[in-house]
Design a protein around this motif. Structure first.
Motif, PDB file in Angstrom:
ATOM      1  N   LEU A  53      53.071  92.634 -11.557  1.00  0.00           N
ATOM      2  CA  LEU A  53      54.351  93.094  -9.947  1.00  0.00           C
ATOM      3  C   LEU A  53      52.948  93.783  -9.278  1.00  0.00           C
ATOM      4  O   LEU A  53      53.620  93.648  -8.245  1.00  0.00           O
ATOM      5  N   ARG A  54      52.184  93.127  -9.701  1.00  0.00           N
ATOM      6  CA  ARG A  54      50.596  94.210  -8.078  1.00  0.00           C
ATOM      7  C   ARG A  54      50.710  93.663  -6.889  1.00  0.00           C
ATOM      8  O   ARG A  54      50.393  93.976  -5.979  1.00  0.00           O
ATOM      9  N   HIS A  55      51.985  91.792  -7.078  1.00  0.00           N
ATOM     10  CA  HIS A  55      52.155  91.694  -5.508  1.00  0.00           C
ATOM     11  C   HIS A  55      53.348  91.741  -4.911  1.00  0.00           C
ATOM     12  O   HIS A  55      53.875  90.984  -3.904  1.00  0.00           O
ATOM     13  N   GLY A  56      54.090  93.133  -5.648  1.00  0.00           N
ATOM     14  CA  GLY A  56      55.642  92.781  -5.325  1.00  0.00           C
ATOM     15  C   GLY A  56      56.643  92.128  -5.951  1.00  0.00           C
ATOM     16  O   GLY A  56      55.747  91.249  -7.131  1.00  0.00           O
ATOM     17  N   VAL A  57      57.597  91.947  -5.864  1.00  0.00           N
ATOM     18  CA  VAL A  57      58.212  90.721  -6.585  1.00  0.00           C
ATOM     19  C   VAL A  57      59.710  90.387  -5.674  1.00  0.00           C
ATOM     20  O   VAL A  57      60.048  91.073  -4.845  1.00  0.00           O
ATOM     21  N   VAL A  58      60.106  89.576  -5.642  1.00  0.00           N
ATOM     22  CA  VAL A  58      61.328  88.832  -5.269  1.00  0.00           C
ATOM     23  C   VAL A  58      62.404  88.500  -6.209  1.00  0.00           C
ATOM     24  O   VAL A  58      61.853  87.569  -7.187  1.00  0.00           O
ATOM     25  N   VAL A  59      63.041  88.639  -6.207  1.00  0.00           N
ATOM     26  CA  VAL A  59      64.403  88.844  -7.454  1.00  0.00           C
ATOM     27  C   VAL A  59      65.429  87.577  -6.306  1.00  0.00           C
ATOM     28  O   VAL A  59      66.255  88.002  -4.877  1.00  0.00           O
ATOM     29  N   VAL A  73      67.688  95.125 -12.127  1.00  0.00           N
ATOM     30  CA  VAL A  73      66.070  95.266 -12.292  1.00  0.00           C
ATOM     31  C   VAL A  73      65.349  95.611 -11.196  1.00  0.00           C
ATOM     32  O   VAL A  73      65.228  95.952 -11.011  1.00  0.00           O
ATOM     33  N   ALA A  74      66.310  95.178 -10.094  1.00  0.00           N
ATOM     34  CA  ALA A  74      65.303  94.629  -8.576  1.00  0.00           C
ATOM     35  C   ALA A  74      65.427  96.509  -8.182  1.00  0.00           C
ATOM     36  O   ALA A  74      64.515  96.972  -7.885  1.00  0.00           O
ATOM     37  N   ARG A  75      66.859  97.556  -8.526  1.00  0.00           N
ATOM     38  CA  ARG A  75      67.160  98.273  -8.429  1.00  0.00           C
ATOM     39  C   ARG A  75      66.183  99.688  -9.191  1.00  0.00           C
ATOM     40  O   ARG A  75      65.764 100.296  -8.464  1.00  0.00           O
ATOM     41  N   GLU A  76      65.517  99.661 -10.206  1.00  0.00           N
ATOM     42  CA  GLU A  76      64.906  99.630 -11.456  1.00  0.00           C
ATOM     43  C   GLU A  76      63.438  99.980 -11.034  1.00  0.00           C
ATOM     44  O   GLU A  76      62.064 100.727 -10.826  1.00  0.00           O
ATOM     45  N   LEU A  77      63.028  98.632 -10.816  1.00  0.00           N
ATOM     46  CA  LEU A  77      61.599  98.462 -10.466  1.00  0.00           C
ATOM     47  C   LEU A  77      61.267  98.595  -8.949  1.00  0.00           C
ATOM     48  O   LEU A  77      60.689  99.318  -8.561  1.00  0.00           O
ATOM     49  N   HIS A  78      62.114  99.068  -7.957  1.00  0.00           N
ATOM     50  CA  HIS A  78      61.989  99.857  -6.285  1.00  0.00           C
ATOM     51  C   HIS A  78      62.172 101.085  -6.870  1.00  0.00           C
ATOM     52  O   HIS A  78      60.874 101.142  -6.277  1.00  0.00           O
ATOM     53  N   LEU A  79      63.077 101.914  -7.667  1.00  0.00           N
ATOM     54  CA  LEU A  79      62.436 103.334  -8.188  1.00  0.00           C
ATOM     55  C   LEU A  79      61.237 103.348  -9.165  1.00  0.00           C
ATOM     56  O   LEU A  79      61.143 104.725  -8.380  1.00  0.00           O
ATOM     57  N   VAL A  84      60.098  95.494  -3.389  1.00  0.00           N
ATOM     58  CA  VAL A  84      61.426  94.539  -4.234  1.00  0.00           C
ATOM     59  C   VAL A  84      61.531  93.768  -3.156  1.00  0.00           C
ATOM     60  O   VAL A  84      62.431  94.652  -2.170  1.00  0.00           O
ATOM     61  N   SER A  85      61.738  92.636  -3.185  1.00  0.00           N
ATOM     62  CA  SER A  85      62.967  92.355  -2.153  1.00  0.00           C
ATOM     63  C   SER A  85      63.917  91.126  -2.343  1.00  0.00           C
ATOM     64  O   SER A  85      63.542  91.155  -3.921  1.00  0.00           O
ATOM     65  N   LEU A  86      64.608  91.319  -2.053  1.00  0.00           N
ATOM     66  CA  LEU A  86      65.806  90.024  -2.745  1.00  0.00           C
ATOM     67  C   LEU A  86      66.661  89.474  -1.943  1.00  0.00           C
ATOM     68  O   LEU A  86      66.642  88.898  -0.650  1.00  0.00           O
ATOM     69  N   TRP A  87      67.206  87.781  -2.591  1.00  0.00           N
ATOM     70  CA  TRP A  87      67.399  86.799  -1.389  1.00  0.00           C
ATOM     71  C   TRP A  87      68.546  86.253  -2.246  1.00  0.00           C
ATOM     72  O   TRP A  87      68.408  85.742  -3.563  1.00  0.00           O
ATOM     73  N   LEU A 107      69.477 101.482  -0.798  1.00  0.00           N
ATOM     74  CA  LEU A 107      68.760 102.340  -1.037  1.00  0.00           C
ATOM     75  C   LEU A 107      67.649 102.332  -0.591  1.00  0.00           C
ATOM     76  O   LEU A 107      66.068 102.369  -1.073  1.00  0.00           O
ATOM     77  N   GLY A 108      67.837 100.640  -0.174  1.00  0.00           N
ATOM     78  CA  GLY A 108      66.503  99.780   0.818  1.00  0.00           C
ATOM     79  C   GLY A 108      65.807  99.482   0.254  1.00  0.00           C
ATOM     80  O   GLY A 108      64.507  98.728   0.912  1.00  0.00           O
ATOM     81  N   LEU A 109      66.471  98.533  -0.586  1.00  0.00           N
ATOM     82  CA  LEU A 109      66.133  97.126  -1.314  1.00  0.00           C
ATOM     83  C   LEU A 109      65.952  95.892   0.388  1.00  0.00           C
ATOM     84  O   LEU A 109      67.128  95.938   1.273  1.00  0.00           O
ATOM     85  N   GLN A 110      64.540  95.372   0.142  1.00  0.00           N
ATOM     86  CA  GLN A 110      64.665  94.299   2.030  1.00  0.00           C
ATOM     87  C   GLN A 110      65.671  93.461   0.892  1.00  0.00           C
ATOM     88  O   GLN A 110      65.736  92.313   0.380  1.00  0.00           O
TER      89      GLN A 110
END
Length: 234
Positions: A53-59, A73-79, A84-87, A107-110
């Motif tokens: 996860l060191r470079h971030g995550v795109v879900v 999963v995105a929510r928990e990683l963000h918290l 985390v970004s969403l597409w 929550l602020g997920l992009q």
């Protein structure tokens, strides 16, 4: 020695999983509660491997409940402090998934307006299509997964099933599927993921345990095939 008849070794098809899930829902378990169990368990597996996860995550969020799992999963990683970004490549169809998307954005997920850069360093989580896929990927998604594998091989993990792959047979539904380094198979291992022609599209196969009671799988040993033990991805 013959493999034991337990959740680590039984192989299930889409119809069997639907029947077992229906038993849970008939018992009173809300669909939302099962989605939480699925998402929390997959998030825990990922957070135990922080280097991924060191470079971030795109879900990549699909229109159905697989997309909802991905949003948990995105929510928990963000918290937990992961970028985390969403597409969302397709319109959301399931109300529960739409609720998780709305909460994630609160929550602020992009949420990305355009498709993610296929050569980007962030880990991709494929939560586009889950169990019961029957049609080829839309061409734009097939092309995106193809370019991702060419430019960043090994930088994609599929949640439950690789998008574009049949869960019961060894076949790709079309010419292209997601090509993960790891597939996190929820609850039980899907039969089609263990057949030899599917292996290049599955990567390391990891079963995500949900802590379900043994009664959910009662009598399964008499009708379900079993797999030989395999080593889990680190």
């Amino acid at each position: 020695m013959w493999p034991p008849a337990d959740s680590d070794h039984l192989l299930v098809d889409a119809a069997s999983i639907a029947a077992y899930e229906q038993r849970l829902f008939d018992s009173g378990m809300p669909v939302a509660a099962l989605m939480e169990k699925v998402g929390l368990a997959m998030a825990a597996w990922l957070l135990a491997r922080r280097d991924l996860l060191r470079h971030g995550v795109v879900v990549l969020v699909g229109p159905g409940h697989n997309g909802g799992d991905g949003l948990v999963v995105a929510r928990e990683l963000h918290l937990a402090g992961v970028e985390v970004s969403l597409w969302c490549p397709l319109p959301i169809r399931k109300p529960l998934t739409a609720e998780h998307l709305r909460h994630g954005e609160w929550l602020g997920l992009q949420r990305l307006a355009d498709e993610p850069e296929p050569g980007g360093a962030a880990l991709w989580l494929d939560a586009v299509f889950g169990l019961g896929q029957s049609r080829p990927l839309p061409e734009f998604l097939a092309d995106l997964f193809r370019r991702r594998q060419q430019l960043q091989p090994g930088s994609l993990i599929s949640l439950d099933l690789p998008s574009g792959l049949c869960s019961d047979q060894e076949t790709v539904l079309g010419e292209q599927a997601a090509c993960p380094s790891v597939t996190l198979s929820v609850g039980w291992i899907k039969r089609g993921l263990c057949l030899d022609p599917a292996r290049p599209w599955v990567g390391a196969l990891v079963r995500i345990d949900l802590g379900l009671p043994p009664s959910v799988m009662s009598n399964a040993a008499a009708v379900l095939p079993r797999r030989l033990p395999v080593t889990e991805a680190c």
